[in-house]
Enzyme design. Structure first.
Site, PDB file in Angstrom:
ATOM      1  N   LYS A  11       0.845  -1.200   0.000  1.00  0.00           N
ATOM      2  CA  LYS A  11       0.000   0.000   0.000  1.00  0.00           C
ATOM      3  C   LYS A  11       0.876   1.245   0.000  1.00  0.00           C
ATOM      4  O   LYS A  11       1.875   1.295   0.724  1.00  0.00           O
ATOM      5  CB  LYS A  11      -0.895  -0.026   1.246  1.00  0.00           C
ATOM      6  CG  LYS A  11      -1.917   1.100   1.320  1.00  0.00           C
ATOM      7  CD  LYS A  11      -2.714   1.007   2.621  1.00  0.00           C
ATOM      8  CE  LYS A  11      -3.871   1.974   2.677  1.00  0.00           C
ATOM      9  NZ  LYS A  11      -4.643   1.868   3.941  1.00  0.00           N
ATOM     10  N   SER A  36      -9.635   1.894   2.642  1.00  0.00           N
ATOM     11  CA  SER A  36      -8.698   2.591   1.794  1.00  0.00           C
ATOM     12  C   SER A  36      -7.683   1.679   1.071  1.00  0.00           C
ATOM     13  O   SER A  36      -7.174   2.063   0.024  1.00  0.00           O
ATOM     14  CB  SER A  36      -7.922   3.631   2.606  1.00  0.00           C
ATOM     15  OG  SER A  36      -7.160   3.029   3.618  1.00  0.00           O
ATOM     16  N   SER A  91     -10.128  -0.384   6.783  1.00  0.00           N
ATOM     17  CA  SER A  91      -9.342  -0.221   5.552  1.00  0.00           C
ATOM     18  C   SER A  91      -8.620  -1.479   5.070  1.00  0.00           C
ATOM     19  O   SER A  91      -8.159  -1.526   3.940  1.00  0.00           O
ATOM     20  CB  SER A  91      -8.335   0.909   5.700  1.00  0.00           C
ATOM     21  OG  SER A  91      -8.975   2.135   5.486  1.00  0.00           O
TER      22      SER A  91
END
Lengths: 475, 101
Positions: free
Chosen positions: A83, A158, A182
């Site tokens: 990420k 996210s 997330s």
């Protein structure tokens, strides 16, 4: 026969060990998949092709010298997507934001360092809502990632780029971060395994901070066993993060395959209430039934209304965001504050308000008190049952554009994960079926703090019995 | 008694802008103001809970007074520390003047 990039970590490790293929072939297979499909899926912000191939060659040399190396480097030669919220030395790290669109860290996040030490090969950095503020990737300052099951739908967020990269077989696994949902929610929407560890189990050092009292990095993988394997490498106390726990890290693979006989599973009425899609609720209840038939004891329980957790989360998160984003001054790194997107501005403004003189007691202090009540409520529940199972998200993936409706989109999406995150609890998303529309449905298994091993055991037992993880989208 | 409706004045918004060092245009400000109000109203439900006897949570896993040895260890070089700076001069971050002469 699986194509190499479709393998899970355990399968890929086995193949490397038996020299059925090389790390370079495995890495090339992932890079080829990215080249072929990422133009459409848009999981990656940055692909580090050259570095990945070089790392793969190094891994191959080590394996050639003797496969015993795989014992000390359990991820040697395994390609991972990261990420874009984790700092990677010498590699662009944007947090999905325009403010950091030119930021090249001079150090690795502890999680990234651990992955490299274990031999993993970093393929690139994945898309997210800017500064992880969102549950869709639509709030990325760059572009929206698409759900590989159906590109007209969102991957969640996210950590949406990470989840999409895993189910699209662009990477063998990924690492994400969760503040509230997330990791679990995009894992649910994309049909993969996502483990949000106990707060403080995995270091936050080098993770671009969202809400410091909640942020928890964790694995996003194709199987539960892979998640346990990766958490073995990520977890532990870190000199650079004072909030990491000194508690010893158990070997999460050890109790994985011991079954669920006698384990008490709590099913909370509040997690199946109005607002939860009927199809989702039905599949999750069916999954609980499967675990029951495998020897678990199912008990109905009651938990504190998640609506209060939303309010607590909203206040705490905005407050912590406003202080964490105060560091962006455009002097030491990044662009000036005027570059902040509207979502970040809104959160900073609200946080500043709730922390400002005259309002602190009414908002922030009140929220921290209710946080205590929520923690107590879970402690009470875990005297009655060992784990709690519920839907991860109230719905399956929503169509592209769905997050644009209101400032509370994320909170409503994440209603079922916020209570546990507020209490610092670990949670594991495990795929448990598909909707009539062909979109994945996920259940979450929540346990007391530091019970990750138990969650993996329950998740693994279910996964073995149902094999939902074998299903792949046709790209 | 009717419940007092939560309000935000323009001067309050201006003060917040100053505190947060955030600037936004007129239209954006009015949008943000509307959303701030909506969010603040949504969290009002916490007032339904009596927390007079509850202590606020400080650290969720119960850690207290975490310290570490004050030991010198290698850190970033000047070049590394400055590598992302928007402007620099003689190994320092260069910023715009903050005092008027």
């Amino acid at each position: 026969v699986n194509r190499l990039n479709q393998l899970a970590i355990t399968e890929a490790c086995e193949g490397l060990k038996r020299k059925q293929f090389s790390a370079k072939e495995l890495t090339t297979a992932c890079l080829a998949q990215i080249e072929k499909f990422d133009g459409c899926i848009k999981a990656f912000i940055t692909v580090t092709k050259e570095e990945a191939l070089r790392a793969a060659s190094r891994a191959d040399k080590l394996i050639q010298a003797g496969v015993e190396i795989l014992r000390t480097k359990p991820l040697l030669g395994i390609p991972v997507s990261v990420k874009d919220l984790f700092c990677t030395k010498g590699v662009l790290t944007t947090a999905g934001s325009n403010i950091l669109k030119n930021y090249i860290p001079v150090y690795d996040a502890t999680v990234v360092g651990n992955l490299k030490d274990a031999g993993a090969i970093i393929l690139g950095k994945t898309n997210l809502d800017a500064f992880a503020h969102g549950s869709s990737t639509e709030a990325s300052d760059f572009f929206t990632t698409r759900n590989p099951w159906n590109i007209n739908f969102l991957p969640g967020g996210s950590s949406g780029g990470s989840a999409a990269s895993v189910i699209a077989d662009e990477a063998i696994f990924s690492v994400g971060t969760e503040t509230a949902g997330s990791i679990r929610q995009p894992a649910s929407w994309c049909g993969i395994v996502g483990a949000k560890p106990t707060y403080g189990r995995v270091s936050r050092y080098g993770v671009i901070a969202m809400a410091s009292s909640l942020d928890s990095p964790g694995p996003m993988t194709k199987t539960v066993e892979d998640a346990a394997l990766v958490l073995n490498i990520l977890a532990g106390q870190d000199f650079f993060d004072a909030t990491t726990s000194p508690q010893l890290v158990p070997d999460y693979l050890k109790q994985l395959k011991k079954g669920v006989a006698g384990i008490k599973i709590g099913v909370a009425r509040e997690y199946f209430s109005a607002g939860v899609d009927k199809e989702v609720a039905a599949k999750v209840k069916k999954a609980v039934g499967v675990l029951g038939s495998l020897g678990a004891k199912i008990e109905n329980i009651s938990l504190f209304d998640p609506q209060y957790a939303i309010a607590v989360y909203t206040i705490l998160q905005r407050a912590e965001v406003s202080s964490n984003l105060a560091r962006y001054d455009g002097i030491r790194f990044g662009f000036p504050r005027k570059v902040f997107g509207e979502e970040a501005k809104r959160r900073i403004m609200l946080g500043t308000y709730t922390l400002s003189a005259g309002y602190y007691d009414k908002y922030y202090l009140k929220a921290q008190k209710v946080r205590t009540v929520i923690c107590q409520d879970f402690r009470r529940a875990f005297r009655q049952v060992d784990v709690i199972i519920g839907p991860t998200s109230p719905s399956t993936a929503l169509p592209v554009g769905a997050s644009k409706d209101g400032p509370m989109f994320g909170e409503i999406q994440d209603v079922l994960v916020e209570p546990s995150t507020i209490a610092g609890l670990p949670g594991l998303n495990v795929p448990c079926g598909f909707s009539a529309q062909g979109l994945p449905i996920g259940m979450q298994i929540i346990g007391p703090q530091f019970s990750e091993g138990l969650l993996f055991k329950v998740g693994y037992t279910y996964e073995e019995a149902t094999k939902w993880h074998k299903k792949k989208p046709s790209l | 008694m009717a419940k007092k409706q939560l309000k935000l004045s323009n001067s309050q918004i201006k003060r917040l802008n100053r505190l947060a060092r955030i600037r936004s245009g007129e239209r954006e400000t009015s949008r943000i103001k509307k959303q701030l109000l909506a969010t603040l109203r949504s969290v009002e439900l916490l007032n339904q809970l009596d927390t007079t006897k509850v202590l606020p949570l400080n650290q969720v896993t119960g850690l207290k007074n975490v310290g570490r040895k004050d030991k010198v260890s290698p850190s970033l070089s000047v070049e590394e520390a400055l590598s992302n700076a928007s402007d620099q001069h003689n190994c320092f971050f260069k910023i715009r003047p903050i005092f008027k002469d």
